[in-house]
Design an enzyme around this catalytic site. Structure first.
Site, PDB file in Angstrom:
ATOM      1  N   GLN A 105      53.707  50.426  28.433  1.00 34.01           N
ATOM      2  CA  GLN A 105      53.376  49.042  28.793  1.00 34.01           C
ATOM      3  C   GLN A 105      54.575  48.144  28.538  1.00 34.01           C
ATOM      4  O   GLN A 105      54.534  46.962  28.838  1.00 34.01           O
ATOM      5  CB  GLN A 105      52.245  48.544  27.902  1.00 34.01           C
ATOM      6  CG  GLN A 105      50.956  49.305  28.022  1.00 34.01           C
ATOM      7  CD  GLN A 105      50.007  48.875  26.912  1.00 34.01           C
ATOM      8  OE1 GLN A 105      50.108  49.321  25.781  1.00 34.01           O
ATOM      9  NE2 GLN A 105      49.092  47.997  27.241  1.00 34.01           N
ATOM     10  N   ASN A 106      55.628  48.699  27.933  1.00 32.70           N
ATOM     11  CA  ASN A 106      56.757  47.876  27.515  1.00 32.70           C
ATOM     12  C   ASN A 106      57.693  47.594  28.680  1.00 32.70           C
ATOM     13  O   ASN A 106      57.897  48.445  29.544  1.00 32.70           O
ATOM     14  CB  ASN A 106      57.523  48.574  26.391  1.00 32.70           C
ATOM     15  CG  ASN A 106      56.640  48.829  25.182  1.00 32.70           C
ATOM     16  OD1 ASN A 106      55.622  48.159  25.014  1.00 32.70           O
ATOM     17  ND2 ASN A 106      57.011  49.786  24.358  1.00 32.70           N
ATOM     18  N   HIS A 122      54.171  47.919  33.347  1.00 34.21           N
ATOM     19  CA  HIS A 122      54.341  46.462  33.410  1.00 34.21           C
ATOM     20  C   HIS A 122      55.718  46.064  33.940  1.00 34.21           C
ATOM     21  O   HIS A 122      56.145  44.928  33.784  1.00 34.21           O
ATOM     22  CB  HIS A 122      54.090  45.825  32.032  1.00 34.21           C
ATOM     23  CG  HIS A 122      52.658  45.906  31.618  1.00 34.21           C
ATOM     24  ND1 HIS A 122      52.165  45.323  30.478  1.00 34.21           N
ATOM     25  CD2 HIS A 122      51.591  46.504  32.205  1.00 34.21           C
ATOM     26  CE1 HIS A 122      50.856  45.562  30.381  1.00 34.21           C
ATOM     27  NE2 HIS A 122      50.498  46.292  31.412  1.00 34.21           N
TER      28      HIS A 122
END
Ligand SMILES: [Zn+2]
Length: 255
Positions: A105-106, A122
């Protein structure tokens, strides 16, 4: 030595899903983001709006200078960060075991910089795109970018391929993930992430319903914890160093 279930699957070269969130980058000096904007608390920004509103596609359309102000703050806060032991060990595992699927998600690119092939749900900040003519500016120098960066060709406002708060996840990343999830995993490792996004819980449940083991690595309880087979309360970098030690000790014993 009692082998942990994680090391057992690793040594077999079994199919592994690793899902990482902000917690994996803490040892790199990055703050734990609340979504994209966790540098900020719950209070309003000086502009009288919430960070979720500033970091939105709607704001990028109506007031791109404001959106850019906070994108820049976010990037500059993490500019010095380097991959830590967790990123490096995961990259080594993936090299040895191509069946390891890494989802993050980073937006900090630390997995990619460590050498991993990561599905970046993301997005990332490695380049800026022109939404009008498609021109791409790679590796921008964030310190010298003007307050409102524009396309060198058509002068439209450019932006990084990150997922803003009111945007959908990138189609390419989602379809890669769906393809990966079509096959069962023996092990799902959820590292430094929470249940903030429903698709994370879905991945945990999918691992378990296909007979795999779901393990959380996080210093504290999260919304994901109750549905896990195992919860390992540890910082990500320390946990991966311990797994690496355990694996090396086993290998030495085999020789
Ligand atoms: Zn352009």
């Amino acid at each position: 030595m009692e082998l942990s279930p994680i090391t057992r699957v690793l040594r077999r070269g079994g199919r592994i899903l690793v899902v990482s969130g902000a917690g994996i980058s803490v040892a790199s000096g990055l703050p734990v983001y609340r979504g994209l904007g966790g540098l900020y608390g719950d209070e309003n920004l000086p502009e009288g709006i919430r960070i979720e509103e500033a970091l939105s596609a709607d704001c990028m359309r109506r007031d791109p200078g404001l959106c850019w102000k906070y994108i820049r703050q976010l990037v500059l806060a993490g500019l010095q960060a380097e991959p830590n032991a967790a990123h490096r060990i995961l990259a080594a595992w993936q090299e040895r075991n191509p069946g390891l699927v890494l989802v993050t998600q980073n937006v900090d690119s630390l997995h990619v910089r460590a050498g991993s092939d990561a599905i970046e749900l993301h997005g990332h900040l490695r380049w800026l795109d022109c939404p009008s003519c498609g021109r791409r500016l790679r590796d921008p120098d964030w310190k010298t970018l003007p307050p409102l960066p524009r396309c060198a060709t058509c002068k439209a406002v450019i932006r990084p391929p990150v997922v803003l708060f009111d945007e959908f996840l990138p189609g390419k990343a989602v379809s890669r993930l769906q393809q990966a999830l079509a096959q069962p995993f023996e092990l799902g490792l959820f590292v430094g992430t929470s249940a903030l996004f429903p698709y994370i819980q879905e991945m945990r449940d999918r691992v378990r319903s296909a007979g795999g083991l779901a393990v959380e690595i996080n210093p504290g309880d999260t919304g994901l914890s109750p549905g896990m087979d195992l919860c390992w309360r540890e910082d990500a970098a320390k946990a991966f160093l311990r797994l690496e030690e355990e694996g090396a000790a086993e290998e030495a014993r085999d020789e």
